[in-house]
Scaffold this active site. Sequence first.
Site, mmCIF file in Angstrom:
data_model
loop_
_atom_site.group_PDB
_atom_site.id
_atom_site.type_symbol
_atom_site.label_atom_id
_atom_site.label_comp_id
_atom_site.label_asym_id
_atom_site.label_seq_id
_atom_site.Cartn_x
_atom_site.Cartn_y
_atom_site.Cartn_z
ATOM 1 N N LYS A 71 -4.763 1.603 -1.655
ATOM 2 C CA LYS A 71 -4.649 0.671 -0.535
ATOM 3 C C LYS A 71 -6.006 -0.052 -0.273
ATOM 4 C CE LYS A 71 -1.462 1.403 2.384
ATOM 5 N NZ LYS A 71 -0.263 1.940 3.076
ATOM 6 N N ASP A 108 2.355 -3.084 6.573
ATOM 7 C CA ASP A 108 2.387 -2.188 7.497
ATOM 8 C C ASP A 108 2.798 -2.275 8.926
ATOM 9 O OD1 ASP A 108 2.632 -0.215 5.387
ATOM 10 O OD2 ASP A 108 0.401 0.169 5.344
#
Length: 278
Positions: A71, A108
């Site tokens: 990520k 997110d």
Amino acid sequence: MTDHPRIPLAGVIGSPIAHSRSPRLHAYWLQKYGLAGHYVPIDVSQTDLREVLLALPKMGFVGCNVTIPHKETVLKLADIVTDRASLIGAANTLIFRKDGKIHADNTDGFGFIANLRQNAPDWKPAAGPAAVFGAGGAARAVVASLIEVGVPEIRVTNRTRPRAESLRAEFGAKVVVCDWVQAGNMLDDAVTVVNTTSLGMVGKPEFLVPLDGLMSSAVVTDLVYTPLRTRFLETAASMGCTTVDGLGMLLHQAAPGFERWFGKRPEVDQATRDAVLG
């Protein structure tokens, strides 16, 4: 000779990746909306990541999700990085544009807030402090999104204090760092309580911070969703708190990517949850 349109492909890149629920989720949405497309798990090592990202668009991929351990790395490989991905320091959603550029975003925080709003409709984030356990990548997304929705103070604790200190350095004075050994004290008057650590997850140590300081009016959420009802959530529920499990965050963070890749905004409802839980 007829020109056959390419079937859009997407997937999730990580290592390990076999455990991911995302392929099941996207397959459910593709089938539900009658859309052409496939979504597959792609296990990629750090050393191969760049090569794979350059190859995927040539194979018909329109984008992908990114998970541990890639990520942070994908930010360096992307051509365009959204402000929120840059602020969080990680991306979970890539779009392969027609002009050949890789666009990186982080959904997110969006998924985290959407999950709370859906499952704790009376939640008032600005009404008081938030207490956040953990200071990793997920915590960064959570802290950024809590600031965005007007939480006045965010108390952060982590087993290694320097990681929590780095959140304060980046997100500013609203972040207050607490020692892990005193973590229970963060709960006094906290209206939002979040576990972003892996404690309590299947195969991980239990979450042992004392929760007796919880207010019964607090909204308590755990990013862990295996098991769905962690001991952390069970304890909070027994004290009268509103509890929200972590599965909804997974579902909601996936929706913007699905829309970008396959052209339809999917609905996150009970049937979606049931499909992912199998």
